[in-house]
Design an enzyme around this catalytic site. Structure first.
Site, PDB file in Angstrom:
ATOM      1  N   GLN A  85       0.842  -1.201   0.000  1.00  0.00           N
ATOM      2  CA  GLN A  85       0.000   0.000   0.000  1.00  0.00           C
ATOM      3  C   GLN A  85       0.875   1.248   0.000  1.00  0.00           C
ATOM      4  OE1 GLN A  85      -3.380   0.467   2.884  1.00  0.00           O
ATOM      5  NE2 GLN A  85      -2.156   2.199   3.564  1.00  0.00           N
ATOM      6  N   GLU A 144      -8.006  -2.344   5.706  1.00  0.00           N
ATOM      7  CA  GLU A 144      -6.777  -2.347   6.492  1.00  0.00           C
ATOM      8  C   GLU A 144      -7.088  -2.344   7.984  1.00  0.00           C
ATOM      9  OE1 GLU A 144      -2.654   0.235   6.659  1.00  0.00           O
ATOM     10  OE2 GLU A 144      -4.540   1.297   6.408  1.00  0.00           O
TER      11      GLU A 144
END
Length: 415
Positions: free
Chosen positions: A132, A250
């Site tokens: 990410q 997340e």
């Protein structure tokens, strides 16, 4: 692929999954399952598991509720639970967690079918690993102030900027990336979401060694990296909305208990700490026993919260702000659990003998877990930011005043 489809009942799925396990899971792993995850890890190395993993993925069992075209079985949540019930004893953790939990939610919610066909199957079978590319040196908690730039050049975008604290970028093939495409709009309105090939020219990944001596994090420099427009997810300037699918995934991913399996991090779960406390004698101390029972109770409550979020996911809803509740609770809770684990270890948590050649290999499991847990209240969005999300989106409290909220990004002061 296993003989399970949308018409299969939960009972049938259990039988067929067990048959698949008997044929495809190595006998030594099956035999070790009675001793739990630790016993399995004794007979199964990480390399062996990665080599075998395509067999798991090809059966559709990694993500059974996903459509077949994307690597799943297209089964109901009830069938998926029956499948998982048969698989759980064998500790078949999912590889590529950042692909499954960060990239996939954005692709499902905002990607095109062509993008999903291109990327999701390779996420499922771990052919393409993901990271990410969100946080920057000047944009951590205030992520929307990010400065990484993306300029359009025909059918491509040219990305320039720096990302930091990028977990597993040194192992990844692709990264989900936020970049600013219009600096004249307010900071959240001028961002676009991209899928960046980390092997592309101009992409430089530099590892950052953390306190346990290991490398999990990295800084990533993008120097005129070319990204095809096909790798843009969602509309131009709509990246903040797309990113919310990733951020919710997340928060849910990092709100689990302890560590174990293949990729989870953080140290011991409360059950292991309690078991070790009985062996060490710490359990006999009333004050310590009360602390141990308290964290065990909180861990169970956190698990119920996560189950509620997962039930929503199975029903087709995104994790949403409720995932922040688990993230806030788990970060601080896991830190307390890991401190108790070192208390169980006693003086051995301060000094230890080791024949290991490196510092990180020499650390006792409990010490490594405690040191690693210090990041739990920062990673996945700081506790402070997640408390704001809970307050505003769950409790309905007014937003904190922001005099720059509607001003162009160019005009917003940055340190």
């Amino acid at each position: 692929m296993i003989a399970i489809d949308a018409s299969t009942t939960p009972d049938e799925a259990s039988v067929r999954t067990k048959e698949w396990v008997d044929v495809h899971v190595p006998a030594t792993w099956r035999d070790a399952a009675a001793g739990g995850a630790a016993a399995i890890r004794e007979v199964r190395s990480r390399a062996e598991y990665e080599a075998w993993y395509p067999t798991f993925a090809a059966a559709g069992l990694v993500v059974p509720t996903w459509p077949v075209a994307y690597g799943g079985l297209d089964v109901s949540p009830a069938v998926a639970r029956a499948i998982e019930g048969e698989l759980t004893p064998y500790n078949l953790g999912r590889l590529n967690p950042l692909g499954l939990n960060l990239a996939a939610p954005a692709l499902f919610a905002h990607g095109t079918d062509e993008q999903r066909i291109r990327f999701l199957p390779r996420i499922v079978d771990n052919r393409e690993k993901w990271c990410q590319l969100f946080s920057e040196p000047g944009a951590g908690s205030d992520l929307a102030s990010l400065a990484c730039r993306a300029d359009r050049d025909g059918d491509e975008w040219v990305l320039t900027g720096q990302k930091v604290w990028t977990t597993w970028a040194h192992l990844a093939d692709f990264g989900v990336c936020l970049a600013r495409t219009d600096p004249d709009k307010p900071k959240r309105a001028g961002i676009t979401y991209f899928l960046v090939d980390l092997h592309a020219s101009g992409c430089d990944v530099r590892p950052l060694r953390h306190i346990t001596g290991e490398v999990d994090f990295n800084e990533v420099f993008l120097d005129q990296v070319r990204v095809p427009d096909f790798h843009r997810v969602g509309a131009i300037g709509d990246g903040w909305r797309v990113a919310n699918a990733t951020l919710s995934g997340e928060r849910q991913m990092v709100s689990g208990a302890g560590s174990g399996g293949v990729d989870r991090i953080g140290g011991s779960g409360s059950e292991r700490v309690i078991r070790e406390s009985r062996r060490s004698g710490l359990w006999r101390d009333p004050s310590s026993r009360q602390q141990l029972v308290q964290v065990h109770s909180e861990e169970r409550i956190r698990d119920w919260t996560n189950q509620r979020v997962r039930a929503g996911l199975r029903a087709g809803r995104p994790p949403g702000p409720a995932s922040s509740v688990g993230k806030v609770h788990q970060g601080e809770l896991n830190q307390r659990i890991q401190l108790l684990a070192t208390a169980v270890l006693g003086a051995g948590a301060m000094a230890w003998e080791s024949d290991a050649e490196s510092y990180d290999d020499s650390l006792p499991f409990e010490v490594k877990g405690m040191l690693r847990s210090r990041a739990n209240t920062i990673e996945g969005g700081t506790t402070e930011v997640n408390k704001n999300i809970v307050g505003e989106r769950v409790l309905g409290l007014p937003r904190e005043p922001d005099p720059w909220h509607e001003r162009p990004w160019r005009e917003v002061p940055r340190s």
